[in-house]
Design an enzyme around this catalytic site. Structure first.
Site, PDB file in Angstrom:
ATOM      1  N   TYR A 243      -7.177  -9.460 -48.048  1.00 50.39           N
ATOM      2  CA  TYR A 243      -7.035  -9.376 -49.467  1.00 50.39           C
ATOM      3  C   TYR A 243      -6.965 -10.919 -49.922  1.00 50.39           C
ATOM      4  O   TYR A 243      -7.701 -11.181 -50.717  1.00 50.39           O
ATOM      5  CB  TYR A 243      -5.849  -8.238 -49.911  1.00 50.39           C
ATOM      6  CG  TYR A 243      -6.915  -7.256 -50.280  1.00 50.39           C
ATOM      7  CD1 TYR A 243      -7.384  -6.200 -49.210  1.00 50.39           C
ATOM      8  CD2 TYR A 243      -6.913  -6.817 -51.617  1.00 50.39           C
ATOM      9  CE1 TYR A 243      -8.103  -5.229 -49.833  1.00 50.39           C
ATOM     10  CE2 TYR A 243      -7.494  -5.730 -52.106  1.00 50.39           C
ATOM     11  CZ  TYR A 243      -8.134  -4.800 -50.976  1.00 50.39           C
ATOM     12  OH  TYR A 243      -8.593  -3.517 -51.485  1.00 50.39           O
ATOM     13  N   GLU A 250     -13.471 -15.417 -53.428  1.00 49.65           N
ATOM     14  CA  GLU A 250     -14.202 -15.363 -54.674  1.00 49.65           C
ATOM     15  C   GLU A 250     -13.552 -16.206 -55.900  1.00 49.65           C
ATOM     16  O   GLU A 250     -14.492 -16.965 -56.645  1.00 49.65           O
ATOM     17  CB  GLU A 250     -13.528 -13.801 -55.236  1.00 49.65           C
ATOM     18  CG  GLU A 250     -14.069 -12.830 -54.457  1.00 49.65           C
ATOM     19  CD  GLU A 250     -13.146 -11.473 -54.930  1.00 49.65           C
ATOM     20  OE1 GLU A 250     -12.972 -11.330 -56.214  1.00 49.65           O
ATOM     21  OE2 GLU A 250     -13.061 -10.469 -54.242  1.00 49.65           O
TER      22      GLU A 250
END
Length: 319
Positions: A243, A250
């Site tokens: 994560y 991103e």
């Protein structure tokens, strides 16, 4: 048995002639305090007494904590029957869902399709990485984007499933993850050709696919009441490194896109317009970066609580 008793340290033995036949092989268990010998009747029926002799041996005493006569057994059986009847009455009051099997079938198919889609992405990217090496980084988008578009568009159904109560997943973490991914996929990568050949696309897609390789099969098996412990452990452990790495990938893609959006002016709102304000899209992206890391924190906290619930030490029930 060898032991210390009334005759001092000696060998002690006893003999009991039961009223009716018993199984020839008793079960023996030795503890620190005593020797437990369990003798099973050959036929399950009530005896008038334990031994053939009417007078009970002096050394023999009943354990009233475990003693059960015929009337006690009848009462216990009656209580169990009443409990079963009450349970059936309670279950009959609960309204049955006529679409239960249809909903379960839909959830199984949804999770299966998503698992197959992300498996294809992961295997394809892994094979290309071994064959082409670093060269596979530069055309990841053109090779994988169609399947990623499909999977991430289909993932919007998870928000709907949570909204209508089809699944018990909390709404906010699902919305943040799915809309956040789709923003990066469709707006940052899909709308800029200059971004589609950058190596960061490989890492964004790769981290996304690895996470889903364990999440979707876990949910699919949960729909049919099956829990496979290794899969449960992977579902609630793999996300710990992935994560943050996915969020970082991103963020890198957004940072790399800011100069391109500044140069092209794409999605920026200039004057004149009905609101008479200028909104520069790169400024929106800078604000989104802060929201991105807040979203990663919220999801991280949510998944950590779930991990403690599924993998933490089980609490003992008080008797």
């Amino acid at each position: 048995a060898q032991g210390h008793g009334a005759k001092g340290d000696n060998i002690y033995e006893f003999e009991i002639e039961f009223l009716e036949p018993v199984e020839p092989k008793p079960v023996c268990r030795v503890t620190q305090r005593q020797l437990n010998i369990t003798v099973q009747k050959k036929e399950s029926n009530w005896w008038e007494r334990l031994t053939k002799q009417e007078k009970r041996p002096l050394f023999l005493a009943p354990d009233f904590d475990r003693w059960l006569d015929e009337s006690d057994a009848e009462m216990e059986l009656k209580e169990k029957e009443e409990e079963k009847i009450n349970k059936m009455k309670i279950e009959s009051r609960v309204p049955k869902d006529p679409f239960k099997h249809l909903k379960k079938g839909y959830l199984i198919m949804y999770n299966l399709v998503q698992f197959l889609g992300f498996s294809w992405i992961f295997v394809n990217m892994t094979v290309r990485l071994f064959i082409l090496g670093k060269d596979s980084f530069y055309d990841t988008f053109h090779t994988i984007s169609d399947m990623m578009y499909f999977c991430q568009t289909l993932a919007l159904m998870e928000i709907m499933n949570s909204l209508i109560g089809l699944v018990r997943s909390p709404l906010i973490p699902s919305v943040m993850q799915i809309l956040g991914r789709n923003f990066v996929l469709f707006v940052i990568l899909g709308s800029l050709e200059e971004m589609q050949s950058k190596p960061v696309v490989f890492f964004v897609f790769y981290f996304w696919s690895i996470i889903e390789l364990f999440r979707y099969p876990y949910y699919m098996l949960s729909c049919i009441g099956i829990e496979w412990k290794p899969l449960t452990w992977l579902r609630y452990t793999v996300w710990i490194p992935l994560y943050p790495l996915g969020g970082l990938a991103e963020a890198v893609s957004i940072v790399q896109s800011i100069p391109i959006f500044s140069e092209t002016g794409k999605f920026s709102l200039g004057l004149p317009n009905p609101l008479n304000v200028t909104i520069q899209f790169p400024f929106v992206l800078q604000i989104y970066l802060i929201a991105l890391f807040l979203g990663v924190f919220v999801n991280f906290r949510h998944l950590y609580k779930q991990r403690k619930h599924h993998l933490g030490p089980k609490k003992r029930k008080m008797k």
